[in-house]
Write a protein that holds these residues in place. Structure first.
Motif, PDB file in Angstrom:
ATOM      1  N   ALA A   1       0.461  -1.067   0.103  1.00 16.98           N
ATOM      2  CA  ALA A   1      -0.153   0.350  -0.410  1.00 16.98           C
ATOM      3  C   ALA A   1       1.212   1.365  -0.034  1.00 16.98           C
ATOM      4  O   ALA A   1       1.855   1.290   0.931  1.00 16.98           O
ATOM      5  N   ARG A   2       0.772   1.807  -1.245  1.00 18.10           N
ATOM      6  CA  ARG A   2       1.329   3.546  -0.868  1.00 18.10           C
ATOM      7  C   ARG A   2      -0.063   4.710  -0.643  1.00 18.10           C
ATOM      8  O   ARG A   2       0.657   5.782  -0.189  1.00 18.10           O
ATOM      9  N   ARG A   3      -0.597   4.647  -1.154  1.00 15.90           N
ATOM     10  CA  ARG A   3      -1.577   5.971  -0.797  1.00 15.90           C
ATOM     11  C   ARG A   3      -2.548   4.729   0.639  1.00 15.90           C
ATOM     12  O   ARG A   3      -3.321   3.995  -0.016  1.00 15.90           O
ATOM     13  N   VAL A   4      -3.210   5.597   1.424  1.00 14.88           N
ATOM     14  CA  VAL A   4      -3.758   5.140   2.886  1.00 14.88           C
ATOM     15  C   VAL A   4      -4.187   6.061   3.142  1.00 14.88           C
ATOM     16  O   VAL A   4      -3.938   7.377   3.470  1.00 14.88           O
ATOM     17  N   ALA A   5      -5.241   5.958   3.411  1.00 13.01           N
ATOM     18  CA  ALA A   5      -6.540   6.871   4.456  1.00 13.01           C
ATOM     19  C   ALA A   5      -6.496   6.069   5.729  1.00 13.01           C
ATOM     20  O   ALA A   5      -7.741   4.791   5.854  1.00 13.01           O
TER      21      ALA A   5
ATOM     22  N   ARG B   1       2.814   3.985   9.440  1.00  8.72           N
ATOM     23  CA  ARG B   1       3.625   4.826   8.457  1.00  8.72           C
ATOM     24  C   ARG B   1       5.499   3.710   9.394  1.00  8.72           C
ATOM     25  O   ARG B   1       6.089   4.155   8.699  1.00  8.72           O
ATOM     26  N   ALA B   2       5.492   3.314  10.559  1.00 12.65           N
ATOM     27  CA  ALA B   2       6.327   2.359  10.564  1.00 12.65           C
ATOM     28  C   ALA B   2       6.807   0.890   9.837  1.00 12.65           C
ATOM     29  O   ALA B   2       7.339   0.618   9.153  1.00 12.65           O
ATOM     30  N   ARG B   3       5.132   0.534   9.696  1.00 11.24           N
ATOM     31  CA  ARG B   3       5.122  -0.639   8.359  1.00 11.24           C
ATOM     32  C   ARG B   3       5.687  -0.455   6.695  1.00 11.24           C
ATOM     33  O   ARG B   3       6.395  -0.520   5.869  1.00 11.24           O
ATOM     34  N   LEU B   4       5.123   0.908   6.477  1.00  9.69           N
ATOM     35  CA  LEU B   4       4.800   1.516   4.928  1.00  9.69           C
ATOM     36  C   LEU B   4       6.427   2.583   4.193  1.00  9.69           C
ATOM     37  O   LEU B   4       6.413   2.377   3.331  1.00  9.69           O
ATOM     38  N   GLY B   5       6.533   2.549   5.546  1.00  6.96           N
ATOM     39  CA  GLY B   5       7.423   3.534   5.057  1.00  6.96           C
ATOM     40  C   GLY B   5       7.846   5.239   4.855  1.00  6.96           C
ATOM     41  O   GLY B   5       6.059   5.605   4.678  1.00  6.96           O
ATOM     42  N   ALA B   6       8.548   5.556   4.756  1.00  7.87           N
ATOM     43  CA  ALA B   6       8.496   6.957   4.549  1.00  7.87           C
ATOM     44  C   ALA B   6       7.809   7.101   3.864  1.00  7.87           C
ATOM     45  O   ALA B   6       7.289   8.352   2.990  1.00  7.87           O
ATOM     46  N   GLY B   7       7.723   6.490   2.169  1.00  9.05           N
ATOM     47  CA  GLY B   7       8.002   7.014   1.047  1.00  9.05           C
ATOM     48  C   GLY B   7       6.132   7.031   0.756  1.00  9.05           C
ATOM     49  O   GLY B   7       5.434   6.924  -0.376  1.00  9.05           O
ATOM     50  N   ALA B   8       5.730   6.183   1.694  1.00 10.79           N
ATOM     51  CA  ALA B   8       3.773   6.092   1.191  1.00 10.79           C
ATOM     52  C   ALA B   8       3.520   7.297   1.923  1.00 10.79           C
ATOM     53  O   ALA B   8       3.604   8.091   2.755  1.00 10.79           O
ATOM     54  N   TRP B   9       2.179   7.651   1.425  1.00 14.68           N
ATOM     55  CA  TRP B   9       1.321   9.112   1.260  1.00 14.68           C
ATOM     56  C   TRP B   9       0.599   8.453   2.464  1.00 14.68           C
ATOM     57  O   TRP B   9      -0.478   7.794   1.967  1.00 14.68           O
TER      58      TRP B   9
ATOM     59  N   SER C   1       3.019  11.475  12.247  1.00 15.64           N
ATOM     60  CA  SER C   1       2.552   9.998  11.163  1.00 15.64           C
ATOM     61  C   SER C   1       2.180  10.097   9.187  1.00 15.64           C
ATOM     62  O   SER C   1       1.998   9.102   9.227  1.00 15.64           O
ATOM     63  N   PHE C   2       1.646  11.272   9.611  1.00 15.90           N
ATOM     64  CA  PHE C   2       0.468  11.040   8.541  1.00 15.90           C
ATOM     65  C   PHE C   2       0.783  12.778   7.761  1.00 15.90           C
ATOM     66  O   PHE C   2       1.547  13.584   7.842  1.00 15.90           O
ATOM     67  N   ASP C   3       0.728  12.462   6.123  1.00 19.20           N
ATOM     68  CA  ASP C   3       0.881  13.669   5.913  1.00 19.20           C
ATOM     69  C   ASP C   3       0.511  14.533   5.536  1.00 19.20           C
ATOM     70  O   ASP C   3       0.183  16.022   5.424  1.00 19.20           O
ATOM     71  N   GLU C   4      -1.433  14.572   6.133  1.00 18.49           N
ATOM     72  CA  GLU C   4      -2.295  15.935   6.108  1.00 18.49           C
ATOM     73  C   GLU C   4      -3.407  14.377   6.931  1.00 18.49           C
ATOM     74  O   GLU C   4      -3.503  13.571   6.734  1.00 18.49           O
ATOM     75  N   VAL C   5      -4.040  15.516   7.166  1.00 12.15           N
ATOM     76  CA  VAL C   5      -5.130  15.399   8.426  1.00 12.15           C
ATOM     77  C   VAL C   5      -6.317  16.017   8.326  1.00 12.15           C
ATOM     78  O   VAL C   5      -6.441  17.152   8.214  1.00 12.15           O
ATOM     79  N   GLU C   6      -7.687  15.295   8.354  1.00 12.80           N
ATOM     80  CA  GLU C   6      -8.022  16.564   7.685  1.00 12.80           C
ATOM     81  C   GLU C   6      -9.344  15.782   8.810  1.00 12.80           C
ATOM     82  O   GLU C   6     -10.079  15.127   9.558  1.00 12.80           O
TER      83      GLU C   6
ATOM     84  N   GLY D   1      -8.884  15.455  -4.449  1.00 15.32           N
ATOM     85  CA  GLY D   1      -7.492  14.495  -4.295  1.00 15.32           C
ATOM     86  C   GLY D   1      -7.310  12.747  -3.537  1.00 15.32           C
ATOM     87  O   GLY D   1      -6.183  12.230  -3.934  1.00 15.32           O
ATOM     88  N   TRP D   2      -7.940  12.955  -2.509  1.00 16.69           N
ATOM     89  CA  TRP D   2      -8.199  11.735  -2.178  1.00 16.69           C
ATOM     90  C   TRP D   2      -8.696  10.449  -2.604  1.00 16.69           C
ATOM     91  O   TRP D   2      -9.389  10.012  -2.161  1.00 16.69           O
ATOM     92  N   ALA D   3      -7.600  10.429  -3.909  1.00 12.59           N
ATOM     93  CA  ALA D   3      -8.544   9.186  -4.645  1.00 12.59           C
ATOM     94  C   ALA D   3      -7.381   8.816  -5.077  1.00 12.59           C
ATOM     95  O   ALA D   3      -6.658   8.281  -4.461  1.00 12.59           O
ATOM     96  N   ASP D   4      -7.951   7.018  -5.771  1.00  7.05           N
ATOM     97  CA  ASP D   4      -7.515   5.777  -6.177  1.00  7.05           C
ATOM     98  C   ASP D   4      -5.567   5.346  -4.617  1.00  7.05           C
ATOM     99  O   ASP D   4      -4.798   5.474  -4.288  1.00  7.05           O
ATOM    100  N   LEU D   5      -7.115   5.625  -3.627  1.00  7.78           N
ATOM    101  CA  LEU D   5      -6.673   4.733  -2.687  1.00  7.78           C
ATOM    102  C   LEU D   5      -6.104   3.369  -3.020  1.00  7.78           C
ATOM    103  O   LEU D   5      -6.890   2.664  -2.584  1.00  7.78           O
ATOM    104  N   ASP D   6      -5.428   2.881  -1.979  1.00  8.97           N
ATOM    105  CA  ASP D   6      -4.799   1.584  -1.719  1.00  8.97           C
ATOM    106  C   ASP D   6      -5.443   0.480  -0.838  1.00  8.97           C
ATOM    107  O   ASP D   6      -5.826  -0.533  -0.484  1.00  8.97           O
TER     108      ASP D   6
END
Length: 543
Positions: free
Chosen positions: A18-22, A36-44, A63-68, A79-84
């Motif tokens: 998973a690279r795009r996660v909500a 974050r620990a499981r998916l690494g810094a490259g995950a959004w 831990s999050f790139d964005e929080v709503e 923009g929060w689409a195509d989530l894995d």
């Protein structure tokens, strides 16, 4: 209960690709750290949280790139689409219509996206035993949380996901009741109990096809006989597979092999994954004892008391400095500053001997304190008062007799500094009385507070030759206490370094800071002293 819990028991269920996660209902960001620990810094990784205060804390968690802040799905930006992956960690049971929420999640998922959910299991053994006695009592937390409006079993979870257009790839019970001491007598009947053993069900479901019409509780789609047969088959097959895997005897053999390997590494001094493990520490060449930054050479103190005050939240500093006015003996003040901003102590009444040391934000308040210890700045004092600008999660505070984190801090500090008489009682306890450490009585914790920290405590205790029987755990939770000065030389022998502590943004639940906190009671006992509980301060905030 779970607002700041990393939920590490669900880490293995996170799809590694998973690279795009909500994270929906992210609370204060606890599970975000595990993601974050499981998916690494490259995950959004993004979070959605309805409570503004908790959303703010989650934003600060790194831990999050964005929080709503808002309710799902309305709070989801375009923009929060195509989530894995979309995570619902103990969220769906709080919703009036979780079927509709899962249906609406399709619009945000990639064509092969997945949903990860943690859902309480109403078939849980403690619920059933109470039900047999005619009890169905709602509680503040747990399976019968008073805010739960929907209840599920393994089969009904699978059915809900199937109706909403998902294929359940994996469903397993977690948080086994048989691991609890009170249910030890049920362990031989583990296979008979089946799903009644598990407090939660962990579900990973893949998006298959969004139903043509909305799926809701009030207007359910007609049940297809073939689909229901699939639901029944999957429910039975997954339950049977878990019964075989979690068979008490097989589990005991696996756990025995694991514990034997862990114990062998410990006794042989072999390195482990723990940052503070004894094997790595022993193998360090010329282990340096780091001095506190800008520390001047120590001289024998004139004052009998040293106050070590760690600052991470500068807004709490004036209040704590004001409370020091009740101290009726000469004292030196050492302030460790991890806030990243200069501190203004003018007009605070701080003694002229005050030292302010800039430190790295690492190891919470524990590593800065040990740096001061190892620099020799606490040598020769009769007593050491340890304080810090504490902001604790509400869930932690409620387990220790307080309703909020702020109330717990007032309770901890007030037991030491509410009045001159309060301070004098605490000071005498550790200078002329039986106490090696003294703190708020309600915050003296015992074996129930081991969590996952025992291994790390054993590794640290081995450094200084201190025994730490599990049943004898007794320590000042919250790390605000007064300490006899004779414990300082023992702490110096730990010879800690920054490498012993995790990065402050680590998702690790077992931390060296927690281990040192628990070690303190054993340190006191090694000197023939004890952890003494102090009476609670008078009701109301102390100023």
């Amino acid at each position: 209960m779970y607002l700041d819990d990393p939920r590490e028991e669900f880490a293995d269920f996170i799809p590694s690709g998973a690279r795009r996660v909500a994270d929906v209902g992210c609370g204060k960001g606890g599970f975000g750290r595990t993601l974050r620990a499981r998916l690494g810094a490259g995950a959004w990784i993004v979070g959605v949280e309805s409570v503004a205060e908790q959303a703010h804390v989650a934003r600060e968690s790194h831990s999050f790139d964005e929080v709503e802040q808002g309710f799902f799905p309305d709070a989801m930006p375009e923009g929060w689409a195509d989530l894995d992956l979309i995570c619902f960690m103990d969220v769906l049971e709080h919703l009036y219509d979780p079927w509709k929420v899962l249906f609406e999640s399709h619009q945000f998922l990639a064509h092969d996206g997945r949903v990860l959910a943690s859902i309480p299991n109403i078939q849980y053994l403690p619920v059933l035993t109470d039900l047999v006695r005619g009890r169905w009592d709602y509680e503040d937390t747990g399976t019968l949380d008073r805010t739960h409006v929907r209840f599920f079993t393994r089969r009904s979870i699978i059915e809900m996901f199937h109706r909403a257009g998902y294929e359940v790839e994996r469903i397993e019970g977690v948080n086994d009741a048989l691991a609890q001491f009170r249910y030890r007598w049920f362990r031989p009947a583990g296979r008979i109990l089946g799903d009644a053993r598990y407090m939660h069900m962990a579900v990973v479901a893949k998006r298959v096809k969004r139903p043509l019409s909305p799926v809701t509780l009030l207007d359910p789609t007609p049940a297809d006989h073939g689909v229901m047969e699939q639901v029944d088959a999957l429910s039975k097959a997954s339950a049977l597979a878990q019964q075989r895997r979690d068979d008490p005897l097989a589990s005991l053999r696996r756990r025995g092999r694991h514990l034997a390997a862990v114990e062998a590494k410990f006794r042989l001094g072999l390195p482990t994954e723990l940052p503070c493990d004894y094997g790595t520490w022993r193998r360090r060449h010329d282990v340096d004892v780091p001095a506190a930054p800008d520390a001047r050479p120590a001289v024998r103190p004139v004052a009998p008391l040293a106050v070590v005050l760690h600052v991470f939240y500068p807004d709490l500093l004036p209040e704590l400095l004001g409370q020091l006015r009740v101290i009726d003996v000469p004292f030196d003040l050492i302030v460790t500053n991890a806030s990243g901003a200069p501190l203004d102590l003018s007009g605070s009444g701080a003694p002229q001997s005050t030292r302010v040391l800039a430190v790295e934000n690492r190891g919470r308040d524990i590593w800065p304190f040990l740096q001061v210890v190892q620099a020799g700045l606490l040598d020769g004092y009769e007593a050491v008062l340890k304080l810090h600008t504490k902001k604790s999660p509400q869930g932690v505070a409620t387990t220790l007799g307080a309703s909020t984190g702020e109330e717990w801090r007032d309770q901890l500090v007030g037991s030491l500094l509410a009045t001159e008489q309060t301070f004098r009682g605490a000071y005498d306890t550790v200078t002329t009385g039986p106490g090696g450490l003294a703190c708020d009585d309600a915050s003296v914790a015992g074996p129930e507070a081991w969590s996952t920290d025992r291994r790390a405590v054993r590794h640290l205790a081995r450094r200084i030759g201190v025994r730490c029987p599990a049943a004898d755990l007794r320590f000042p939770a919250g790390s605000i206490y007064i300490m006899r000065g004779t414990l300082v030389p023992v702490l110096k022998e730990l010879r800690m370094s920054a490498e012993d502590f995790e990065d402050e943004h680590s998702a690790a639940y077992t931390t060296t800071a927690h281990a040192v906190e628990r070690l303190m009671g054993y340190v006191a006992r090694s000197e023939g002293l004890d952890v003494v509980g102090l009476p609670a301060p008078a009701t109301g905030r102390q100023r």
